[in-house]
Every structure is written in structure tokens, then in C-alpha cells.
Motif scaffolding. Structure first.
Motif, PDB file in Angstrom:
ATOM      1  N   ARG A   1     -26.253 -58.508   6.397  1.00 23.63           N
ATOM      2  CA  ARG A   1     -25.770 -59.762   6.983  1.00 23.63           C
ATOM      3  C   ARG A   1     -26.348 -60.973   6.254  1.00 23.63           C
ATOM      4  NH1 ARG A   1     -21.398 -59.125   9.986  1.00 23.63           N
ATOM      5  NH2 ARG A   1     -21.792 -61.284  10.593  1.00 23.63           N
ATOM      6  N   GLU A   2     -26.636 -60.851   4.975  1.00 22.92           N
ATOM      7  CA  GLU A   2     -27.260 -61.933   4.224  1.00 22.92           C
ATOM      8  C   GLU A   2     -26.269 -62.564   3.266  1.00 22.92           C
ATOM      9  OE1 GLU A   2     -31.605 -62.269   2.683  1.00 22.92           O
ATOM     10  OE2 GLU A   2     -30.439 -61.401   1.034  1.00 22.92           O
ATOM     11  N   ILE A   3     -26.243 -63.903   3.251  1.00 19.21           N
ATOM     12  CA  ILE A   3     -25.474 -64.638   2.261  1.00 19.21           C
ATOM     13  C   ILE A   3     -26.437 -65.349   1.319  1.00 19.21           C
ATOM     14  CG2 ILE A   3     -23.530 -64.944   3.833  1.00 19.21           C
ATOM     15  CD1 ILE A   3     -24.415 -67.925   4.087  1.00 19.21           C
ATOM     16  N   VAL A   4     -25.943 -65.739   0.147  1.00 20.71           N
ATOM     17  CA  VAL A   4     -26.716 -66.472  -0.844  1.00 20.71           C
ATOM     18  C   VAL A   4     -25.938 -67.737  -1.193  1.00 20.71           C
ATOM     19  CG1 VAL A   4     -27.874 -66.337  -3.087  1.00 20.71           C
ATOM     20  CG2 VAL A   4     -27.579 -64.258  -1.727  1.00 20.71           C
ATOM     21  N   PHE A   5     -26.641 -68.829  -1.451  1.00 20.60           N
ATOM     22  CA  PHE A   5     -25.946 -70.081  -1.727  1.00 20.60           C
ATOM     23  C   PHE A   5     -26.800 -70.955  -2.645  1.00 20.60           C
ATOM     24  CE2 PHE A   5     -28.135 -70.036   2.316  1.00 20.60           C
ATOM     25  CZ  PHE A   5     -28.977 -71.140   2.253  1.00 20.60           C
ATOM     26  N   THR A   6     -26.147 -71.874  -3.337  1.00 22.26           N
ATOM     27  CA  THR A   6     -26.837 -72.847  -4.177  1.00 22.26           C
ATOM     28  C   THR A   6     -26.691 -74.225  -3.557  1.00 22.26           C
ATOM     29  OG1 THR A   6     -24.904 -73.181  -5.593  1.00 22.26           O
ATOM     30  CG2 THR A   6     -26.495 -71.534  -6.310  1.00 22.26           C
ATOM     31  N   TYR A   7     -27.683 -75.049  -3.799  1.00 24.83           N
ATOM     32  CA  TYR A   7     -27.687 -76.395  -3.226  1.00 24.83           C
ATOM     33  C   TYR A   7     -28.649 -77.260  -4.027  1.00 24.83           C
ATOM     34  CZ  TYR A   7     -32.017 -74.735  -0.970  1.00 24.83           C
ATOM     35  OH  TYR A   7     -33.262 -74.215  -0.726  1.00 24.83           O
ATOM     36  N   THR A   8     -28.567 -78.558  -3.838  1.00 34.01           N
ATOM     37  CA  THR A   8     -29.521 -79.459  -4.474  1.00 34.01           C
ATOM     38  C   THR A   8     -30.523 -79.933  -3.431  1.00 34.01           C
ATOM     39  OG1 THR A   8     -28.016 -81.344  -4.189  1.00 34.01           O
ATOM     40  CG2 THR A   8     -27.937 -80.173  -6.276  1.00 34.01           C
ATOM     41  N   THR A   9     -31.757 -80.092  -3.865  1.00 40.31           N
ATOM     42  CA  THR A   9     -32.839 -80.397  -2.945  1.00 40.31           C
ATOM     43  C   THR A   9     -33.884 -81.260  -3.639  1.00 40.31           C
ATOM     44  OG1 THR A   9     -34.365 -79.372  -1.344  1.00 40.31           O
ATOM     45  CG2 THR A   9     -34.227 -78.364  -3.531  1.00 40.31           C
TER      46      THR A   9
END
Length: 372
Positions: A105-113
Motif C-alpha cells: 500500500r505504498e506510493i512514491v512521489f517527487t516534490y520540491t522542498t
């Protein structure tokens, strides 16, 4: 390629998102007319989508929202995201549903921080999406680039799960051109990490004191398309400046030349670097001149269009079409264009080999299949 749905899930998806009033239409392709369906709408600057087992899909909005669209069309905003710096071209960007999602049940995502030490940069996060829940749990930060940058440009951020379960993702040069040749920085690179955020021992720069070990390839300007072909080989496309948008087959430990070589020019018209080639720097498999500003990338499995197996489909942010590239050597075969293809941000292969794409201009998700 991203996770494909089963035939049962396809039926559920067709019954779902927006289908009660979704317009049926056709769009011309190199293989003849294709059926076009609007699967969901009402998004603000949507950036990426990926598919959930059993039907439905996830959609990111760059400003920092994650949506789950159920097979019946119900749309739920998912909370529990990390701190996101929605600055310039940055924000919540790519999303990936790994192959083992049904179990973990795990998703992976990219983002800016915000990056420790100052500036902003690309990060990779993972979290559990419990069945039926509206909030992520067990959030983990797998990676943050170093150092942070001061511009709001060229975050890259496309994400792919490799056949061995490791993660490939892209980071642009952040508008700081020389950094793409500096191996002590993550800028202008394709990177590879394990699902727990560690560095695989067979990465090409592991053990070098002058290089960051996550780097797989470098010399990229701003890669906003990343995909595996049916043989499991990794490809990307990246923005040039004025001309010189490239498609590259990504090889381990290879320098792709930016900003030393390029088939484009600066926006002023001035020459870039040393020309179009240099020993030790790879040539693109294909390039566009003038630029199309490519974003999103699917390499077709041949499931619905057998003649398209291995062909590349890339959205255009600049000219409102999907570029169809194939052959040996690569060439642009067609431009798929119509009212729905306004500022195409993402293209991916979905259920049973359908091509799905995001029209950023319309804030809508479309699905393309062969016309009956």
C-alpha cells in the motif's frame, strides 16, 4: 512502463471517472482514428497520474494536492503530504504506484522542498495509502538533493521503478548550467536509489570521493520525461534551450553533455558551449529543433497498437500536441493534436495498453484507444 491494470480493472475504469457526461470523440493518429474519452476534469495545474490496482488512479497538482479518482468517478483529496515548496516550476510533481502496491500500500512521489542549508530542491517521498483512507501514513523521505538552489526552475522530477525494484528519477540543472557537469552536485542528473533510500552498490560513482553516489548519468538540462521500453531499457527526454530538446537512451555512468554540447542555442541566439559533439559525451538518439518543450513520456508496449511497440509518445507544453517518435534511427512519425491536447503535461500507458494524458490547459485527464 508504469503499472498496467487488468481487464477487470479496465472495465471498472471505463464505468467511472466522469463517464456520465464525458464527451466521446476521435483524434487522428498514424494508425488511423483513435477514440478519445475524458476520464476526469476540474484539476488545477495537474502534473502526473498513475494507476491503482482494481481501478481508479492518482493525480498530482503542482500546487500541492494529491487526488484519488475512484472507478465510479468519486474524487478524494489525500492528506498527509510532506512540506512542499510550490515555487516557480516546483511543487508536488510525479507520482508512482509501485508493482507491490497491493501488498505494501505504498506510493512514491517527487516534490520540491526547503533544503537544509538553504534554497529549494527536488525530494523523493514514500508513504502508505491505506485502503479507503483519505490520508497518507508512515511518511518517509527517501532523498533530498544537495545543495539547494535559489531559482524556481528545472526541477526535473520524473520517476520510474526499474525491473529490479530500484527507483530512477531526474533532476534538472536548476537553471545553473555548469552544475550539470559537477558530480559533487545532484543537478542535471538521473539518479538511482533503493526503495529504502539507500544507494545501490552497483551505481557507477559509488566509492568516488569527488562524486555523489546516487548519480547514474549526468549532463542533462531538464528531463521531464522518463520511461522504460519493453526490453527494460531506460529513456528520457529533456528540454533544450532554444532548440535542442533531446531524447536520450540513458546508460550507466554516461555524460550527456549539457551545457558543453547542445543542438540548440541560448535564448539570445548565442552559441552554447563547444558545439554539438565532444569526445566522452553522448549524442542524443533524436532531437527537436525548434523546441516543443516536451513533458511526460510513454513507450508503448504494443498491447493495443502492436505496430507501436517501442514507440515513444511525448507531450508538448509549447505547441499543444503529443509527439509520436519511432523507428531506427528515431524520427518523428506524427503529431497527435486536437482540442484535448492543450499543453500536454504527462503521457503514460494505462489499462490494457491505452494511452492516457494530462491536458494542463483543460485541467483534464484523457484516455486514448483504437477507434472501434
Amino acid at each position: 512502463m508504469r503499472t498496467l491494470l487488468t481487464a477487470a480493472a479496465l472495465a471498472a475504469a471505463l464505468a467511472g471517472p466522469g463517464q456520465g457526461d464525458a464527451p466521446a470523440g476521435e483524434i487522428e493518429t498514424a494508425a488511423g482514428p483513435a477514440a478519445l474519452e475524458r476520464m476526469a476534469e476540474g484539476f488545477r495545474t495537474p502534473w502526473s497520474l498513475d494507476f491503482l490496482p482494481g481501478g481508479g488512479f492518482l493525480v498530482t497538482e503542482r500546487a500541492g494536492a494529491l487526488w484519488r479518482v475512484a472507478p465510479d468517478g468519486t474524487r478524494t483529496e489525500i492528506g498527509g503530504l510532506p512540506g512542499i515548496a510550490a515555487i516557480g516550476q516546483g511543487g508536488l510533481l510525479d507520482v508512482l504506484v509501485p508493482r507491490d502496491f497491493a501488498d505494501r500500500r505504498e506510493i512514491v512521489f517527487t516534490y520540491t522542498t526547503e533544503i537544509e542549508g538553504g534554497g529549494t530542491g527536488t525530494a523523493v517521498g514514500a508513504a502508505r495509502l491505506p485502503d479507503g483512507a483519505g490520508r497518507l501514513t508512515d511518511l518517509r523521505v527517501l532523498f533530498e538533493m544537495e545543495p539547494g538552489g535559489r531559482t524556481g526552475r528545472h526541477f526535473g522530477s520524473r520517476l520510474v521503478e526499474a525491473p529490479d525494484g530500484t527507483l530512477f528519477f531526474t533532476i534538472g540543472d536548476r537553471g545553473e548550467r555548469p552544475s550539470a557537469q559537477d558530480l559533487s552536485m545532484h543537478n542535471g542528473s538521473v539518479l538511482r536509489i533503493a526503495r529504502d533510500g539507500s544507494v545501490p552498490e552497483d551505481n557507477p560513482l559509488v566509492g568516488r570521493d569527488d562524486a555523489l553516489p546516487e548519480i547514474w548519468s549526468w549532463g542533462h538540462r531538464n528531463p521531464q520525461g522518463l520511461a522504460l521500453d519493453p526490453e527494460g531499457r531506460l529513456w528520457l527526454h529533456e528540454h533544450g534551450a532554444r532548440g535542442g530538446d533531446e531524447i536520450n537512451r540513458v546508460e550507466k555512468g554516461v555524460n550527456y553533455g549539457w551545457p558543453v554540447i547542445s543542438y540548440g542555442t541560448h535564448y539570445s541566439g548565442a552559441k552554447i558551449g563547444e558545439g554539438t559533439s565532444k569526445p566522452g559525451m553522448a549524442q542524443p538518439e533524436f532531437y527537436w529543433d525548434p523546441s516543443i518543450a516536451p513533458s511526460g513520456m510513454a513507450i508503448h508496449s504494443g498491447a493495443l497498437w502492436p505496430e507501436w511497440r517501442g514507440h515513444i509518445f511525448a507531450g508538448s507544453l509549447k505547441s499543444d500536441f503529443i509527439a509520436h517518435v519511432g523507428g531506427d534511427p528515431l524520427r518523428e512519425i506524427a503529431r497527435i493534436a486536437g482540442p484535448a491536447t492543450g499543453r500536454v503535461r504527462d503521457v503514460t500507458e494505462g489499462p490494457e495498453g491505452a494511452l492516457w494524458f494530462i491536458s494542463e490547459a483543460e485541467g483534464a485527464i484523457y484516455r486514448m484507444t483504437p477507434a472501434p
